[in-house]
Design a protein around this motif. Structure first.
Motif, PDB file in Angstrom:
ATOM      1  N   THR A  70     106.133  34.136  -6.876  1.00  0.00           N
ATOM      2  CA  THR A  70     105.876  33.945  -5.447  1.00  0.00           C
ATOM      3  C   THR A  70     106.629  32.704  -4.994  1.00  0.00           C
ATOM      4  O   THR A  70     106.793  31.734  -5.746  1.00  0.00           O
ATOM      5  CB  THR A  70     104.389  33.762  -5.168  1.00  0.00           C
ATOM      6  OG1 THR A  70     103.907  32.616  -5.869  1.00  0.00           O
ATOM      7  CG2 THR A  70     103.603  34.983  -5.611  1.00  0.00           C
ATOM      8  N   GLY A  71     107.155  32.790  -3.760  1.00  0.00           N
ATOM      9  CA  GLY A  71     107.909  31.667  -3.230  1.00  0.00           C
ATOM     10  C   GLY A  71     107.564  31.423  -1.779  1.00  0.00           C
ATOM     11  O   GLY A  71     106.796  32.160  -1.146  1.00  0.00           O
ATOM     12  N   VAL A  72     108.166  30.368  -1.215  1.00  0.00           N
ATOM     13  CA  VAL A  72     107.975  29.994   0.186  1.00  0.00           C
ATOM     14  C   VAL A  72     109.353  29.730   0.758  1.00  0.00           C
ATOM     15  O   VAL A  72     110.111  28.906   0.210  1.00  0.00           O
ATOM     16  CB  VAL A  72     107.082  28.757   0.336  1.00  0.00           C
ATOM     17  CG1 VAL A  72     106.949  28.371   1.801  1.00  0.00           C
ATOM     18  CG2 VAL A  72     105.711  29.020  -0.251  1.00  0.00           C
ATOM     19  N   ALA A  73     109.686  30.407   1.892  1.00  0.00           N
ATOM     20  CA  ALA A  73     110.987  30.249   2.538  1.00  0.00           C
ATOM     21  C   ALA A  73     110.773  29.884   3.993  1.00  0.00           C
ATOM     22  O   ALA A  73     109.869  30.410   4.664  1.00  0.00           O
ATOM     23  CB  ALA A  73     111.806  31.524   2.425  1.00  0.00           C
ATOM     24  N   THR A 153     111.610  27.645  -2.009  1.00  0.00           N
ATOM     25  CA  THR A 153     111.027  27.074  -3.222  1.00  0.00           C
ATOM     26  C   THR A 153     110.176  28.106  -3.915  1.00  0.00           C
ATOM     27  O   THR A 153     109.645  29.024  -3.275  1.00  0.00           O
ATOM     28  CB  THR A 153     110.149  25.846  -2.896  1.00  0.00           C
ATOM     29  OG1 THR A 153     109.124  26.242  -1.975  1.00  0.00           O
ATOM     30  CG2 THR A 153     110.973  24.723  -2.287  1.00  0.00           C
ATOM     31  N   ILE A 154     110.086  27.995  -5.257  1.00  0.00           N
ATOM     32  CA  ILE A 154     109.255  28.861  -6.069  1.00  0.00           C
ATOM     33  C   ILE A 154     107.846  28.280  -6.059  1.00  0.00           C
ATOM     34  O   ILE A 154     107.626  27.123  -6.467  1.00  0.00           O
ATOM     35  CB  ILE A 154     109.783  28.961  -7.495  1.00  0.00           C
ATOM     36  CG1 ILE A 154     111.217  29.533  -7.488  1.00  0.00           C
ATOM     37  CG2 ILE A 154     108.875  29.836  -8.346  1.00  0.00           C
ATOM     38  CD1 ILE A 154     111.324  30.907  -6.855  1.00  0.00           C
ATOM     39  N   LYS A 155     106.913  29.058  -5.611  1.00  0.00           N
ATOM     40  CA  LYS A 155     105.533  28.607  -5.515  1.00  0.00           C
ATOM     41  C   LYS A 155     104.793  28.787  -6.825  1.00  0.00           C
ATOM     42  O   LYS A 155     104.083  27.889  -7.273  1.00  0.00           O
ATOM     43  CB  LYS A 155     104.840  29.368  -4.394  1.00  0.00           C
ATOM     44  CG  LYS A 155     103.419  28.916  -4.132  1.00  0.00           C
ATOM     45  CD  LYS A 155     102.831  29.701  -2.959  1.00  0.00           C
ATOM     46  CE  LYS A 155     101.400  29.260  -2.673  1.00  0.00           C
ATOM     47  NZ  LYS A 155     100.822  30.029  -1.552  1.00  0.00           N
ATOM     48  N   ASP A 156     104.941  29.967  -7.465  1.00  0.00           N
ATOM     49  CA  ASP A 156     104.185  30.214  -8.684  1.00  0.00           C
ATOM     50  C   ASP A 156     104.902  31.254  -9.510  1.00  0.00           C
ATOM     51  O   ASP A 156     105.588  32.136  -8.974  1.00  0.00           O
ATOM     52  CB  ASP A 156     102.771  30.680  -8.355  1.00  0.00           C
ATOM     53  CG  ASP A 156     101.847  30.622  -9.564  1.00  0.00           C
ATOM     54  OD1 ASP A 156     102.283  30.055 -10.597  1.00  0.00           O
ATOM     55  OD2 ASP A 156     100.703  31.088  -9.481  1.00  0.00           O
TER      56      ASP A 156
END
Length: 425
Positions: A70-73, A153-156
Motif C-alpha cells: 500500500t502506498g500514498v500518492a 511513498t510506500i505505506k506498508d
C-alpha cells in the motif's frame, strides 16, 4: 446577452465557442471570462492536490512470494497552458472522483509491474528506492494526461505466508547475534579501556600525589623558613621594642628621680626654712621663757636647797635625840621585862608543876584554834584508806602533837603529863 465568470488560483476555467461560430478554447486560472448565453461553453476543472492510496494485493515478486503493498500518492493537474489543455481534453466533464480513479489505476498498474521485477528484500529494505522507481516509471504516463505526481511513498508491505516474519526472525537472530557479539566485544573493549583508563588514572593519581607531596614538603619547608624568619623578626622586634621601652622607662625614671630630687631639695629648703622659723619661734616662745623660768627655778631651788639642808640638819638632830631617848626607854623596858620574867620564874618555881600545867592548859585552846584555822576554809576532807590506815593516821597525828607543842611553847607535854597522877604518856 452575456455573463461574467470568475475563478480562483485552485481552479481552471475553460471557455470554448463564441460568436460567429468560433471553435477557439481558452483556459483561465485565477481570473475572469465573458461568456455568451447559448453560444459559449464554460466548464471548470479543479487544480487541488488529490491524495490517492494505491494498493496491490498478493502480487508475486521476482521470487514468487505474494506481497501486499500500500502506498500514498499526492497528484494534481498542472497549470501550464499546454498541459492544462491536455488535462482538459482528458478529464473535462469528469468529477474529481473519476479523475482520482483513472490516476489510481495507472499508478497501481505500474506498481504491480515494478513489484514483479524486485525481490522481497529489495522491496522491504529499501522502500524509498522502490517508491522512487514507481514514481519515475509512472510519471511519463500520467504526465501525458496533464497530471503531476508530487510525491509517492510506500505505506506498508506485508504478506500472508509469513515470509517477512521469517525474514525478520532470521534477520533479528542475526542482528541479535551481531548485537551480542558486539556487546561482548564492546564489554571486552570497555573492560580493557576501563582497565587502561584506571591504570592511567592511577598513574596520574600517583604522579599527582607525588607532586602534591613534593609541593607539600616544599611548602612546609618554605613555610618553616618563612616562620623562622618571621619569628626571628618578631623576636628582634620584640627585643627592640622591650629595649626601647626599657630605655624610655629608664629615661622616665631618671626624669622622675630628677623631679623627686628637685622636689626633695625644695622640700629640704622649705623644711630648713621651717626649722629656722620654728627655731626662732621656739627661741621666742620657749627657749627664752624657759631660760627665764630655769633661772627662776634654779634660784628658787638653791633657796630651797639651803632651806632643806638646814631643815635636814635640824631633823637629824631631832631624830638623834629622839632615838637616844627611845633607846634609854627600851633599855628601861627591857630591864623591867627581865625583872618581870625573873620574878615570874621564881613564882613558877614556887608553884611547881601545877603552874606549868595551868599554863599548858591555857595554851591548848589557842593551839587548837591555830591548827583548826586552815581546816575552816576546807569544804570537804577525803581520807583514803581502810579502817586500819585511818587508825594509824590518827595515832600518828596524836603522837606528833607533843613535839609540836614543845616547839611552840618550849614545854615538854609528855613530861608534864607523866607527872599528872593517873595520866600516861
Amino acid at each position: 446577452m452575456g455573463n461574467i465568470h470568475t475563478t480562483g488560483p485552485n481552479e481552471a476555467l475553460i471557455v470554448s465557442g463564441g460568436c460567429c461560430g468560433s471553435t477557439k478554447k481558452r483556459t483561465i486560472v485565477g481570473g475572469w471570462a465573458w461568456a455568451w448565453w447559448l453560444v459559449t461553453d464554460v466548464q471548470r476543472l479543479s487544480l487541488n492536490v488529490m491524495t490517492l492510496n494505491p494498493m496491490c494485493e498478493n502480487v508475486e515478486t521476482a521470487q514468487g512470494v505474494p506481497l501486499t503493498v500500500t502506498g500514498v500518492a499526492q497528484c494534481k493537474i498542472m497549470k501550464a497552458d499546454e498541459l492544462l489543455g491536455t488535462a482538459s481534453e482528458q478529464f473535462l466533464g469528469k468529477s474529481v472522483k473519476e479523475i482520482k480513479q483513472t490516476i489510481l489505476q495507472t499508478l497501481e498498474g505500474h506498481l504491480r509491474a515494478i513489484l514483479g521485477t524486485l525481490t522481497v528484500e529489495e522491496v522491504y529494505k529499501d522502500r524509498d528506492q522502490f517508491a522512487a522507481l514507481v514514481r519515475e516509471v509512472a510519471a511519463p504516463d500520467v504526465g501525458r494526461m496533464g497530471i503531476e505526481i508530487l510525491s509517492f511513498t510506500i505505506k506498508d508491505v506485508y504478506d500472508d505466508v509469513q515470509y517477512l516474519a521469517s525474514l525478520g526472525k532470521a534477520q533479528t537472530a542475526v542482528v541479535k547475534r551481531d548485537a551480542d557479539a558486539g556487546v561482548a566485544e564492546a564489554n571486552r573493549d570497555a573492560g580493557i579501556r576501563e582497565a587502561e583508563c584506571e591504570k592511567s588514572a592511577m598513574d596520574v593519581k600517583y604522579s599527582t600525589d607525588t607532586k602534591i607531596e613534593d609541593n607539600t614538603r616544599m611548602y612546609k619547608l618554605q613555610k618553616a623558613n618563612f616562620d623562622q624568619e618571621i619569628n626571628t623578626a618578631k623576636a628582634e622586634s620584640q627585643l627592640a621594642y622591650e629595649l626601647q621601652a626599657a630605655k624610655i622607662r629608664q629615661r622616665i625614671r631618671n626624669e622622675e628621680i630628677q623631679i623627686d630630687v628637685v622636689e626633695r631639695r625644695k622640700q629640704i629648703e622649705i623644711e630648713s626654712q621651717e626649722v629656722q622659723r620654728k627655731d626662732r619661734e621656739l627661741i621666742g616662745t620657749v627657749k627664752l621663757p624657759a631660760e627665764a623660768e630655769a633661772y627662776r627655778v634654779q634660784t628658787i631651788a638653791q633657796g630651797k636647797q639651803c632651806q632643806t639642808i638646814e631643815s635636814a640638819r635640824a631633823e637629824a638632830e631631832r631624830i638623834r635625840k629622839i632615838g637616844a631617848a627611845e633607846a634609854h626607854a627600851i633599855e628601861l623596858v627591857g630591864k623591867a621585862e627581865a625583872e618581870r620574867m625573873r620574878m615570874k620564874a621564881n613564882v613558877y618555881k614556887q608553884y611547881g608543876d601545877a603552874a606549868i600545867m595551868n599554863i599548858v592548859l591555857e595554851s591548848l585552846p589557842k593551839i587548837a584554834a591555830e591548827v583548826a584555822a586552815p581546816l575552816a576554809k576546807t569544804d570537804e576532807i577525803v581520807l583514803i584508806g581502810g579502817n586500819d590506815n585511818l587508825t594509824n593516821d590518827v595515832t600518828r597525828l596524836v603522837a606528833q602533837l607533843p613535839p609540836s607543842i614543845n616547839a611552840l611553847t618550849g614545854v615538854d607535854l609528855s613530861k608534864v603529863l607523866s607527872k599528872i597522877p593517873g595520866a600516861k604518856a
